[in-house]
Enzyme design. Structure first.
Site, PDB file in Angstrom:
ATOM      1  N   HIS A 275       0.807  -1.216   0.000  1.00 33.90           N
ATOM      2  CA  HIS A 275       0.000   0.000   0.000  1.00 33.90           C
ATOM      3  C   HIS A 275       0.845   1.274   0.000  1.00 33.90           C
ATOM      4  CE1 HIS A 275      -4.005  -1.849   0.451  1.00 33.90           C
ATOM      5  NE2 HIS A 275      -3.333  -2.810   1.055  1.00 33.90           N
TER       6      HIS A 275
ATOM      7  N   HIS B  50       0.086 -15.878   8.112  1.00 29.32           N
ATOM      8  CA  HIS B  50       0.629 -14.757   7.353  1.00 29.32           C
ATOM      9  C   HIS B  50       2.009 -14.403   7.905  1.00 29.32           C
ATOM     10  CE1 HIS B  50       0.400 -11.410   4.582  1.00 29.32           C
ATOM     11  NE2 HIS B  50      -0.858 -11.703   4.281  1.00 29.32           N
TER      12      HIS B  50
ATOM     13  N   ASP C  38      -7.714 -12.518  -2.596  1.00 29.84           N
ATOM     14  CA  ASP C  38      -8.094 -13.599  -3.496  1.00 29.84           C
ATOM     15  C   ASP C  38      -8.523 -14.824  -2.700  1.00 29.84           C
ATOM     16  OD1 ASP C  38      -7.176 -12.853  -6.436  1.00 29.84           O
ATOM     17  OD2 ASP C  38      -5.640 -12.105  -5.079  1.00 29.84           O
TER      18      ASP C  38
END
Length: 416
Positions: free
Chosen positions: A17, A106, A376
Site C-alpha cells: 500500500h 501470514h 483472493d
C-alpha cells in the site's frame, strides 16, 4: 534480499500500500527494441480485479519505463520500471483488530520478530503486490530469450483443491507418462490458456476449468480460501545451461518458484510420482536427434530421424542426441538437455480470509480476528503470469552465464 540473479540482476522495491512498486534491472543486453507495450500484457494477466473469483482491488498496473532505453532501444544501462499503486487502502488494516493481531499463517509475526517493525497494511513486502516487479522484469527477459533462442514459456493451472487436470492413476502415477499431458506441453500457448472457455481459472480444459471455477466460488462464498498448482513448460531452451553443483537449473528454478508468495512445493519432470516407479520405467533413453549421414553405398538417411527443430527464428542446435522420454523434465545433472523443461508449483490457500478466527494478539492475549481488506480466495489464476516471469528470469540468467563461458571457450579455440 530483494535482488535476484547474477548476470541478469533484478532488484525489486515497494510494499502493498505504498505509492508505487517497481524494480531496477541490471545486465539487460543493449540494442533490443523495448517499450511498455512489451511488458504490459503480462502485467494485465497478473493484475487484480480480473473476475469475481479474484480480489476486487482495482489496480490497472500500468508500467512506466523510467530509464535504460532511448527511442525504444535498450542501452545496456540499468532499466528502471515503476507501477503506481492507484487503489491502495491502508486504512483497511488499521484499528485494534487488524493492527493488533498477527494474521494466522501470514508473515505479520515473523516480520515483526525479524525487524522489530512491520508494514501492517496488506503485509508489506510479503504481499503478492511485490510480484509486479517480477512479472515486468520477466517480460523483458522473455523477449530476449524469444528473439535470440526461440524460447517459449507457458504456464497453466493444473489443480484447484482436489480438482485436478491430470489426476494420478495406476497407469499414469505422474503426468510425465500421460500422452495427453505430453501433447499439451508440445502445443499449449498463452492464447489458448486465456481462451474464454478456460477463464477465469486458466486451466486449458473446459470441463476441468468449470469444476475448478466452482470450487473457488464455493470457498469464496464461505469467506474461505483454497490452494492449487500451476504447471509450466519451457520450450526450445538452449542445451547446456545450469551450473553444477549448487546452481543446477532445476535448483535455480526451485529457488525462483519458492520465492513467490504462497508457494509450498516444487517438482520437476516426473516429480514425486516418479519416486513410486522403478528406474527401468523412469529412465530416459537416448536416441539420435539428427538424420543419419548417407552411407558410401548411397543409401538415404533414415526417414525416422527427426529434423533439427527451428522455432521462432532460433538457431539449429548442435547436439546430436535427444531422449526418447522426458521423465527428467529436460534436465540431467542439473544441466538442460534440449527437451522441454516442465515443472509444477504448489500454492497454499491464501492466508487472509474473511471468517472469524480464534487467535492471540502480539502480546499473547486471546481474541478473535475477522480480517478486512480485499483478497483472493485462490491465487493460482493470477499466479500463472508470475510463474512464467520467474522461469524467464532463471533461464535468462543461466543463458547469459553460459554465453559468457562459451565465448571465452571459442576465443581460446580461435587461438589454436
Amino acid at each position: 534480499m530483494s535482488t535476484f540473479g547474477r548476470a541478469f540482476r533484478v532488484t525489486t522495491y515497494g510494499e502493498s500500500h505504498c505509492p508505487s512498486v517497481g524494480c531496477i534491472i541490471d545486465g539487460c543486453p543493449p540494442g533490443m527494441k523495448l517499450t511498455e507495450a512489451d511488458i504490459q500484457p503480462q502485467l494485465t494477466r497478473r493484475r487484480p480485479g480480473q473476475s469475481a473469483l479474484t480480489t476486487p482491488r482495482d489496480e490497472k498496473d500500468r508500467v512506466q519505463i523510467q530509464s535504460g532505453t532511448e527511442s525504444g532501444i535498450t542501452l545496456g544501462t540499468p532499466i528502471g520500471l515503476m507501477v503506481k499503486n492507484e487503489d491502495q487502502r491502508p486504512h483497511d488494516y488499521k484499528g485494534d483488530t487488524m493492527a493488533g493481531f498477527p494474521r494466522p499463517s501470514h508473515a505479520d509475526y515473523t516480520y515483526q520478530e525479524k525487524y522489530g517493525v512491520r508494514a501492517s497494511s496488506g503485509g508489506g513486502r510479503s504481499s503478492a503486490r511485490e510480484t509486479i516487479a517480477r512479472v515486468a522484469s520477466g517480460a523483458i527477459a522473455e523477449k530476449y530469450l524469444s528473439l535470440v533462442h526461440g524460447v517459449e514459456i507457458v504456464a497453466f493451472v493444473s489443480s484447484v483443491g482436489n480438482e485436478e487436470l491430470f489426476p494420478p492413476t495406476s497407469t499414469h502415477p505422474t503426468p510425465s507418462t500421460n500422452p495427453i499431458f505430453l501433447k499439451l506441453l508440445d502445443t499449449i500457448t498463452r492464447e489458448e490458456v486465456d481462451h474464454p472457455d478456460y477463464l477465469p481459472v486458466r486451466c486449458p480444459n473446459k470441463e476441468a476449468a468449470t469444476r475448478m471455477s466452482d470450487k473457488i466460488a464455493e470457498f469464496r462464498d464461505k469467506k474461505d480460501s483454497i490452494g492449487g498448482t500451476v504447471t509450466c513448460v519451457i520450450r526450445n531452451c538452449p542445451v547446456g545451461i545450469g551450473e553444477p553443483c549448487f546452481d543446477k537449473i532445476e535448483a535455480c528454478l526451485a529457488q525462483g518458484m519458492l520465492s513467490i508468495p504462497a508457494t509450498k512445493g516444487f517438482e520437476i519432470g516426473s516429480g514425486f510420482g516418479g519416486c513410486a516407479v522403478p528406474g527401468s520405467l523412469n529412465n530416459d533413453a537416448f536416441v539420435s536427434s539428427v538424420p543419419v549421414a548417407p552411407s558410401q553405398s548411397g543409401v538415404d538417411a533414415s526417414p525416422d530421424a527427426p529434423p533439427e527443430p527451428i522455432t521462432n527464428g532460433a538457431k539449429p542446435r548442435s547436439n546430436r542426441l535427444k531422449t526418447k522420454t522426458n521423465n527428467s523434465g529436460g534436465v540431467q545433472g542439473g544441466i538442460s538437455n534440449g527437451a522441454h523443461i516442465y515443472f509444477r508449483v504448489g500454492f497454499k490457500p491464501p492466508a487472509t480470509i474473511g471468517q472469524a478466527q480464534n487467535t492471540v494478539d502480539f502480546e499473547g492475549k486471546e481474541g478473535v480476528l475477522e480480517a478486512k481488506g480485499r483478497h483472493d480466495p485462490c491465487v493460482v489464476p493470477r499466479a500463472v503470469a508470475i510463474v512464467e516471469a520467474m522461469a524467464a528470469l532463471v533461464v535468462m540468467d543461466a543463458v547469459m552465464t553460459q554465453s559468457s563461458r562459451q565465448s571465452m571457450r571459442d576465443a581460446l579455440q580461435d587461438r589454436g
